[in-house]
Design a protein around this motif. Structure first.
Motif, short mmCIF file in Angstrom:
data_model
loop_
_atom_site.label_atom_id
_atom_site.label_comp_id
_atom_site.label_asym_id
_atom_site.label_seq_id
_atom_site.Cartn_x
_atom_site.Cartn_y
_atom_site.Cartn_z
N VAL A 227 15.70 -57.81 -14.76
CA VAL A 227 14.60 -57.18 -14.03
C VAL A 227 14.57 -55.69 -14.32
N ILE A 228 13.42 -55.22 -14.78
CA ILE A 228 13.22 -53.81 -15.10
C ILE A 228 12.16 -53.24 -14.18
N SER A 229 12.39 -52.04 -13.70
CA SER A 229 11.41 -51.41 -12.82
C SER A 229 10.37 -50.66 -13.65
N ALA A 230 9.11 -50.81 -13.28
CA ALA A 230 8.02 -50.18 -14.03
C ALA A 230 8.06 -48.66 -13.94
N ASP A 231 8.64 -48.13 -12.85
CA ASP A 231 8.65 -46.67 -12.71
C ASP A 231 9.72 -46.01 -13.58
N ARG A 232 10.68 -46.81 -14.09
CA ARG A 232 11.67 -46.24 -15.01
C ARG A 232 12.27 -47.35 -15.87
N PRO A 233 11.52 -47.80 -16.86
CA PRO A 233 12.00 -48.93 -17.68
C PRO A 233 13.08 -48.53 -18.67
N LEU A 234 14.06 -49.43 -18.84
CA LEU A 234 15.15 -49.27 -19.81
C LEU A 234 15.90 -47.95 -19.63
N THR A 235 16.63 -47.87 -18.53
CA THR A 235 17.48 -46.70 -18.31
C THR A 235 18.71 -46.79 -19.21
N GLU A 236 19.48 -45.73 -19.24
CA GLU A 236 20.67 -45.68 -20.09
C GLU A 236 21.67 -46.78 -19.71
N TYR B 274 0.94 -49.57 -12.60
CA TYR B 274 0.16 -49.02 -13.71
C TYR B 274 -1.32 -48.99 -13.33
N GLN B 275 -1.97 -47.93 -13.73
CA GLN B 275 -3.36 -47.72 -13.31
C GLN B 275 -4.34 -48.62 -14.04
N ASN B 276 -4.00 -49.03 -15.25
CA ASN B 276 -4.92 -49.89 -15.99
C ASN B 276 -4.14 -50.76 -16.97
N ALA B 277 -4.86 -51.67 -17.61
CA ALA B 277 -4.23 -52.61 -18.54
C ALA B 277 -3.65 -51.90 -19.76
N SER B 278 -4.24 -50.78 -20.13
CA SER B 278 -3.76 -50.04 -21.30
C SER B 278 -2.35 -49.50 -21.06
N GLU B 279 -2.11 -48.96 -19.86
CA GLU B 279 -0.78 -48.44 -19.53
C GLU B 279 0.24 -49.57 -19.50
N LEU B 280 -0.15 -50.71 -18.93
CA LEU B 280 0.75 -51.86 -18.87
C LEU B 280 1.08 -52.35 -20.28
N LYS B 281 0.08 -52.42 -21.13
CA LYS B 281 0.30 -52.88 -22.51
C LYS B 281 1.23 -51.93 -23.25
N GLU B 282 1.06 -50.64 -23.01
CA GLU B 282 1.92 -49.64 -23.66
C GLU B 282 3.38 -49.79 -23.20
N ALA B 283 3.57 -50.03 -21.90
CA ALA B 283 4.92 -50.21 -21.37
C ALA B 283 5.57 -51.47 -21.93
N SER C 234 4.89 -52.94 -24.76
CA SER C 234 5.18 -52.69 -26.18
C SER C 234 6.45 -51.86 -26.33
N PHE C 235 6.61 -50.85 -25.48
CA PHE C 235 7.81 -50.00 -25.53
C PHE C 235 9.07 -50.80 -25.25
N ILE C 236 9.03 -51.62 -24.21
CA ILE C 236 10.21 -52.40 -23.83
C ILE C 236 10.55 -53.43 -24.90
N LYS C 237 9.55 -54.12 -25.41
CA LYS C 237 9.80 -55.14 -26.42
C LYS C 237 10.35 -54.53 -27.71
N GLU C 238 9.80 -53.40 -28.10
CA GLU C 238 10.25 -52.75 -29.33
C GLU C 238 11.73 -52.37 -29.24
N ASN C 239 12.11 -51.80 -28.10
CA ASN C 239 13.51 -51.40 -27.93
C ASN C 239 14.42 -52.60 -27.71
N ALA C 240 13.92 -53.61 -27.02
CA ALA C 240 14.72 -54.81 -26.78
C ALA C 240 15.04 -55.52 -28.09
N ARG C 241 14.12 -55.51 -29.02
CA ARG C 241 14.37 -56.13 -30.33
C ARG C 241 15.54 -55.45 -31.03
N LYS C 242 15.64 -54.14 -30.87
CA LYS C 242 16.74 -53.40 -31.49
C LYS C 242 18.07 -53.73 -30.81
#
Length: 247
Positions: free
Chosen positions: A33-42, A68-77, A79-87
């Motif tokens: 479980v990741i929090s939207a206000d601070r995803p992927l902490t150290e 998140y205020q709109n779908a664009s912000e959610l999509k960006e978040a 994408s960020f989490i998935k990209e780092n999770a793959r690594k």
């Protein structure tokens, strides 16, 4: 099925962190479980790296997605989490479900308290449930628990891989310890061998020096013996001469 809610990461007490880590080897599936206000902490990144030594399947839940205020912000978040999770997980197959636990809870509470006679949930409950995005995650869980589905077959595979992974981990740890012990033993053997060689060299050196000084001593003794004999003969001759003169 047993669901264990662990303390998580970045906790105050170290024993809580250890408790979370100790459950990883026994788990068939990790719901992270990741929090939207601070995803992927150290601390979360460090924990994800830790899980990979056990080769566990991780499913991400992005909670508080309604912040998140709109779908664009959610999509960006996402994408960020998935990209780092793959690594971190070294895989392309990253499952992530954006959810709102608060909206889901409100939907369930409204459903239990306001269900109509016909069994249909009121629109307010449906609205909260839609906002929560929990339906997709529930479908995944049901599919994961159903042995006849592809996800269900994967669950059985993970179930069998869990003890195998633990055994591999233990064998790897034992192998590491044995290698370390062997390396220390070789170092000790090398040290003892060098010490024995050093003692032998020293003994040989002492023996050679002993022979040298023995010869030196014998030579000096012979020299002084010869000198003494010579002086004794000279003294005797002088004494005889003196006696002859006196007589």
């Amino acid at each position: 099925m047993n669901i264990v809610d662990t303390p998580g990461t970045n906790v105050i007490l170290q024993r809580q962190q250890r408790l979370t880590e100790e459950f990883v080897p026994r788990a068939d599936l990790l719901l992270f479980v990741i929090s939207a206000d601070r995803p992927l902490t150290e601390s979360e990144v460090a924990f994800l790296r830790y899980t990979q030594q056990w080769k566990k399947k991780v499913v991400f839940l992005l909670n508080k997605s309604d912040l998140y205020q709109n779908a664009s912000e959610l999509k960006e978040a996402i994408s960020f989490i998935k990209e780092n999770a793959r690594k971190f997980l070294n895989t392309e197959d990253v499952l992530l479900y954006p959810v709102s636990a608060r909206s889901a809870l409100e939907a369930k509470l409204l459903s239990f308290s306001n269900t109509g006679i016909d069994g249909r949930e009121p629109s307010a409950s449906e609205s909260h449930w839609k906002v929560s995005n929990f339906s997709e995650f529930e479908k995944f869980l049901y599919s994961f628990l159903d042995g006849s589905t592809r996800m269900g077959m994967e669950r059985m595979k993970l179930k069998l891989e869990t003890p195998i992974a633990i055994a591999e981990r233990l064998l790897s740890a034992c192998e590491t310890l044995v290698k370390e012990d062997c390396q220390k033993a070789f170092q000790d053997l090398k040290f003892v061998t060098e010490l024995v060689d050093s003692v032998q060299d020293y003994a040989t050196k002492m023996e050679n020096e002993s022979i040298y000084w023995r010869r030196k001593t014998l030579s000096l003794v012979w020299f002084w013996h010869s000198c003494l004999c010579m002086h004794t003969r000279a003294f005797r001759n002088e004494l005889l001469t003196l006696l002859n003169i006196m007589s």
